[in-house]
Design a protein around this motif. Structure first.
Motif, PDB file in Angstrom:
ATOM      1  N   ASP A  99       4.709  -2.762  -6.064  1.00  0.00           N
ATOM      2  CA  ASP A  99       5.151  -2.498  -7.169  1.00  0.00           C
ATOM      3  C   ASP A  99       5.641  -3.336  -8.214  1.00  0.00           C
ATOM      4  OD1 ASP A  99       4.725   0.114  -6.240  1.00  0.00           O
ATOM      5  OD2 ASP A  99       6.998   0.500  -5.456  1.00  0.00           O
TER       6      ASP A  99
ATOM      7  N   THR B  45       4.469  -6.550  -8.292  1.00  0.00           N
ATOM      8  CA  THR B  45       3.200  -7.202  -8.771  1.00  0.00           C
ATOM      9  C   THR B  45       2.579  -6.334 -10.145  1.00  0.00           C
ATOM     10  OG1 THR B  45       2.829  -8.148  -6.595  1.00  0.00           O
ATOM     11  CG2 THR B  45       0.965  -8.243  -8.181  1.00  0.00           C
ATOM     12  N   ARG B  46       2.463  -4.964  -9.615  1.00  0.00           N
ATOM     13  CA  ARG B  46       2.048  -4.073 -10.483  1.00  0.00           C
ATOM     14  C   ARG B  46       2.772  -4.351 -12.084  1.00  0.00           C
ATOM     15  NH1 ARG B  46       1.178   0.240 -13.717  1.00  0.00           N
ATOM     16  NH2 ARG B  46      -0.842   1.236 -13.418  1.00  0.00           N
TER      17      ARG B  46
ATOM     18  N   HIS C  43       1.133  -5.243 -15.253  1.00  0.00           N
ATOM     19  CA  HIS C  43       1.412  -4.608 -16.546  1.00  0.00           C
ATOM     20  C   HIS C  43       1.730  -5.153 -17.946  1.00  0.00           C
ATOM     21  CE1 HIS C  43       3.201  -0.977 -19.192  1.00  0.00           C
ATOM     22  NE2 HIS C  43       2.086  -0.516 -18.584  1.00  0.00           N
TER      23      HIS C  43
ATOM     24  N   VAL D  86      -4.909  -4.654 -12.721  1.00  0.00           N
ATOM     25  CA  VAL D  86      -4.211  -3.357 -12.475  1.00  0.00           C
ATOM     26  C   VAL D  86      -5.000  -2.449 -11.661  1.00  0.00           C
ATOM     27  CG1 VAL D  86      -2.527  -1.815 -13.534  1.00  0.00           C
ATOM     28  CG2 VAL D  86      -2.746  -4.069 -14.684  1.00  0.00           C
TER      29      VAL D  86
ATOM     30  N   LEU E 158      -5.163  -3.190  -8.119  1.00  0.00           N
ATOM     31  CA  LEU E 158      -3.953  -2.930  -7.156  1.00  0.00           C
ATOM     32  C   LEU E 158      -3.795  -1.386  -6.928  1.00  0.00           C
ATOM     33  CD1 LEU E 158      -1.339  -4.204  -6.090  1.00  0.00           C
ATOM     34  CD2 LEU E 158      -0.402  -3.937  -8.473  1.00  0.00           C
ATOM     35  N   ASP E 159      -3.979  -0.567  -8.142  1.00  0.00           N
ATOM     36  CA  ASP E 159      -3.811   0.744  -7.635  1.00  0.00           C
ATOM     37  C   ASP E 159      -4.881   1.257  -6.568  1.00  0.00           C
ATOM     38  OD1 ASP E 159      -1.676   0.896  -9.657  1.00  0.00           O
ATOM     39  OD2 ASP E 159      -3.056   1.599 -11.424  1.00  0.00           O
TER      40      ASP E 159
ATOM     41  N   LYS F  90      -3.446   0.151  -3.175  1.00  0.00           N
ATOM     42  CA  LYS F  90      -1.949   0.001  -3.010  1.00  0.00           C
ATOM     43  C   LYS F  90      -1.542   0.457  -1.792  1.00  0.00           C
ATOM     44  CE  LYS F  90       2.195   1.260  -5.400  1.00  0.00           C
ATOM     45  NZ  LYS F  90       2.662   2.099  -6.777  1.00  0.00           N
TER      46      LYS F  90
ATOM     47  N   VAL G 215      -5.626  -9.545  -5.396  1.00  0.00           N
ATOM     48  CA  VAL G 215      -5.672  -8.988  -6.856  1.00  0.00           C
ATOM     49  C   VAL G 215      -6.274 -10.140  -7.464  1.00  0.00           C
ATOM     50  CG1 VAL G 215      -4.621  -8.510  -8.975  1.00  0.00           C
ATOM     51  CG2 VAL G 215      -3.871  -7.413  -6.920  1.00  0.00           C
TER      52      VAL G 215
END
Length: 416
Positions: free
Chosen positions: A35, A37-38, A42, A283, A286-287, A290, A305
């Motif tokens: 989270d 890292t996201r 972002h 992004v 990563l999603d 996850k 990533v």
């Protein structure tokens, strides 16, 4: 300078908690690392890391082709495209110590505005394109290497006494331009050719007054304006791109609303698109992974990533269903599956390739009935003299949809 478009020499600080010792955040294995890292990715993808800008809070990041010319966050405006153009210029400024970045506001003279409108009508182009190409041509003719983009606005003659006598009185342009410090005066001369002499014809800004937003104790804002408000002198940042987006959808008698009011050269536009999409894909990656990253440290999440791998982790060694076993007496033998089930090949009867029959150039033919297999299946057992005769290949057995047992190579085989 344009040759360096799209190449960044600096990167945003890596995600992590402020005030923690080095390595402390990476040592904690939890989903919070993914989270964190996201959130960092972002900020990079949306341009929220480029200065005090309108914070884009939407977790979804549209593709470059799906971005809108102007969006709103509360009562403020922003443009993902203009931010992406600015980001490339920002990277240029960061990577070249002699590079400067300026925000230019130019009020057109009536003569220049009428010429632009006439050319736009004649060539069936927008005012933004006509003016942008005019500036680009002047820069080439003057031998000035610079990268820029511009946005034309029209205030419609509001609050002006000459709004009826001069219908173009509200036309003006905002431009962000990156250039070498030695070319500043020549650049100013290029823009001055179209300014008016009535108002403040041209404003050239490398810095601006950044106001204190009442966050913190205000010690970083040591200056006071006439009203007693704290501020500081800050370099031009992505907030200028947000400011230039405010009138993209406003009515104008001279221009259509939207992206037609923006001019950006092809090389800068392409570099901005590549930069934007590269950060957007991180992004998305990563999603997609996850759940796999639930037990990873922060360092491992970043490695996946950015480098497509998790350091220190290897794929498990494959377990082969078929292997050779060598002995000093009679060489290797072939494991098999009999009709009664899988037999232990270490206890199975040894098969001598010479006695099993002629089976081709590489070994012997083994009667398939010994294995409980269809007669069409052939197994080759080449003779091995020493371990040096082995070389990698693959062999394993699997059942087809019809229930037939197929033998496929995996493991080792004899060198020819």
């Amino acid at each position: 300078m344009t040759a360096a478009l799209g190449h960044s020499a600096t990167a945003s600080p890596l995600p992590g908690k402020k005030g923690t010792k080095p390595g402390l955040a990476t040592a904690r294995r939890s989903l919070a690392n993914a989270d964190r890292t996201r959130a960092w990715l972002h900020r990079q993808a949306t341009g929220n890391d480029l200065g005090p800008v309108v914070a884009i809070t939407d977790p979804n990041i549209p593709s470059w082709k799906e971005t809108k010319s102007r969006e709103r966050q509360g009562n403020l405006s922003f443009s993902r495209g203009l931010r992406a153009y600015y980001a490339v210029l920002h990277d240029l400024r960061q990577s070249h110590p002699d590079c400067r970045l300026a925000f230019v506001t130019l009020n057109f003279s009536e003569t220049a505005a009428r010429q632009l409108a006439a050319t736009a009508t004649k060539d069936n182009r927008t005012l933004a394109t006509v003016y942008g190409k005019r500036v680009a041509r002047r820069l080439r003719e003057s031998g000035i290497p610079a990268a820029f983009f511009s946005v034309i606005e029209d205030t419609g003659g509001r609050d002006r006494a000459d709004q009826h006598s001069n219908p173009f009185s509200g036309l003006h342009v905002h431009a962000l331009i990156a250039y070498h410090v030695d070319d500043e005066e020549r650049l100013k001369a290029v823009f001055r050719k179209d300014r008016n002499d009535v108002d403040n014809g041209m404003v050239w800004q490398q810095t601006y007054h950044q106001k204190w937003k009442r966050n913190g104790d205000g010690s970083d804002f040591p200056l006071l304006d006439d009203q007693g408000n704290r501020y500081r002198i800050a370099p031009v940042n992505a907030g200028a791109a947000d400011y230039a987006s405010k009138d993209l959808q406003r009515f104008s008698r001279h221009m259509a609303a939207g992206g037609s009011r923006i001019y950006c050269p092809n090389d800068l536009r392409k570099a901005a698109e590549q930069r934007y999409e590269r950060r957007r894909r991180r992004v998305i990656k990563l999603d997609r992974h996850k759940q796999k990253l639930a037990g990873c440290t922060l360092h491992e999440v970043l490695s996946l990533v950015l480098n497509d791998r998790i350091p220190g982790r290897r794929d498990p060694e494959p377990v082969y269903d078929w292997e050779y076993e060598e002995s000093a007496e009679d060489g290797p033998h072939v494991p098999y599956q009999a009709a009664g089930g899988l037999r232990d090949h270490r206890k199975a009867d040894r098969l001598d390739p010479e006695e099993a029959g002629a089976g081709g150039p590489a070994g012997a033919r083994v009667d398939a009935r010994l294995f409980g297999l269809p007669a069409a299946v052939w197994v080759t057992a080449p003779k091995i003299e020493s371990p040096r005769d082995f070389r990698p290949c693959s062999m394993h057995t699997r059942h087809t949809a019809r229930g037939d047992l197929k033998i496929m190579t995996r493991g080792f085989r004899a060198r020819q």
